[in-house]
Design an enzyme around this catalytic site. Structure first.
Site, PDB file in Angstrom:
ATOM      1  N   TYR A  94      44.164  33.871  44.757  1.00 54.28           N
ATOM      2  CA  TYR A  94      44.580  34.736  43.655  1.00 54.28           C
ATOM      3  C   TYR A  94      46.043  35.139  43.819  1.00 54.28           C
ATOM      4  O   TYR A  94      46.838  35.069  42.869  1.00 54.28           O
ATOM      5  CB  TYR A  94      43.681  35.966  43.626  1.00 54.28           C
ATOM      6  CG  TYR A  94      44.102  37.058  42.677  1.00 54.28           C
ATOM      7  CD1 TYR A  94      43.724  37.033  41.340  1.00 54.28           C
ATOM      8  CD2 TYR A  94      44.861  38.144  43.123  1.00 54.28           C
ATOM      9  CE1 TYR A  94      44.095  38.051  40.463  1.00 54.28           C
ATOM     10  CE2 TYR A  94      45.237  39.166  42.260  1.00 54.28           C
ATOM     11  CZ  TYR A  94      44.853  39.109  40.934  1.00 54.28           C
ATOM     12  OH  TYR A  94      45.229  40.118  40.077  1.00 54.28           O
ATOM     13  N   SER A 154      50.959  40.492  39.520  1.00 55.84           N
ATOM     14  CA  SER A 154      50.267  41.481  40.353  1.00 55.84           C
ATOM     15  C   SER A 154      51.166  41.953  41.480  1.00 55.84           C
ATOM     16  O   SER A 154      52.061  41.219  41.933  1.00 55.84           O
ATOM     17  CB  SER A 154      48.997  40.857  40.949  1.00 55.84           C
ATOM     18  OG  SER A 154      48.423  41.674  41.959  1.00 55.84           O
TER      19      SER A 154
END
EC number: 1.1.1.-
Length: 291
Positions: free
Chosen positions: A196, A183
């Site tokens: 995350y 990400s």
């Protein structure tokens, strides 16, 4: 295509979200895409392939001739999984086998082994492994993240990548590829998604290290680090006002659609990327990152 500020306010109450409830529906297919049999004869396994980026990856792999298997969360993503199966049946090549969907909690090693075994029993081998399934939850401070949640996020987002790779590699040959979804948050940080973000940083390191382990075997390992993309994780992670503005923070001032990300996976899965290993591609709307 929605730009920043153009998504209707919406909220889903449970992870990882349901694509069939989203407004507008994410776009898994580009009207301009031209398949070229880049993955003909290959078997691809995509985790979290029922919706979002995973669905679009499965779809494009099928268009390129691959036989596709994907995982989903039973009882939560059944409708999305069935819709993806139907999509793949229509997209697949005549010489590809019918796609399969496998319900699994990938946070546990035994479950990952069962997934791999099921794919190999059905198709004989695995040529492309896409580690993609993920969870994310907002938290204002590190104190808000308890041990149970931390373990859950790490199990789904990084433990599963280890588990899937270690079992799939037994059935992967020279020329096979592993693609890991990381990400933009691994590079820029995200105060609201601390656990995350930590897992996504771990995925970058895992990708680089595993690529060095496997390069002598002729197996390439790369990653994709999407920016803001309109997927079910968004309305299931953020409040209505954040959803409304989602994607406006990147230079292009809009969220990406899944099909704008999936083509990176096609490239990395095919021989077009034969000189790439240990690398991360960045389809992120123009954000400049190091790495």
């Amino acid at each position: 295509m929605a730009s920043g500020g153009q998504f209707p306010p919406q909220k889903q109450e449970s992870q990882p979200g349901k694509e069939h409830l989203m407004d507008p529906s994410p776009q898994h297919a580009s009207p301009h895409y031209k398949p070229a049999n880049k993955l003909q004869g290959k078997v691809a396994l995509v985790t979290g392939g029922d919706s979002g980026i995973g669905r679009s990856v499965c779809y494009h792999f099928a268009l390129e001739g691959a036989t596709v298997a994907f995982t989903f969360v039973k009882g939560h993503e059944d409708k999305d999984a069935n819709e993806t199966l139907e999509l793949l049946r229509k997209a697949k090549s005549s010489d590809a086998k019918d796609p399969i969907a496998i319900a699994a909690d990938l946070g546990f090693d035994d479950n990952c082994k069962k997934v791999v075994d099921q794919v190999v029993n059905a198709f004989g081998s695995i040529d492309v492994l896409v580690n993609n399934a993920a969870e994310q939850y907002k938290a204002s401070t590190v104190e808000d993240i308890d041990e149970e949640r931390l373990e859950r996020v790490f199990r789904t987002n990084i433990f599963a990548y280890f588990f899937m790779a270690r079992h799939a590699l037994k059935h992967m040959r020279e020329g096979s590829t592993i693609i890991n979804t990381t990400s933009i948050n691994a590079y820029k940080g995200n105060a609201k998604l601390l656990d995350y973000t930590a897992t996504k940083g771990a995925i970058v390191a895992f990708t680089r290290g595993l690529s060095l382990q496997l390069i002598s075997k002729g197996i390439r390992v790369n990653g994709v680090a999407p920016g803001p993309v309109w997927t079910p994780l968004i309305p299931s992670s953020f409040d209505e006002e954040e959803v409304k503005q989602f994607g406006s923070e990147v230079p292009m001032k809009r969220a990406g659609q899944p099909y704008e990300i999936a083509t990176a996976y096609v490239f990395l899965a095919s021989c077009d990327s034969s000189y790439y290993s240990g690398q991360v591609l960045h389809p992120n709307g123009g954000a400049i990152v190091n790495g």
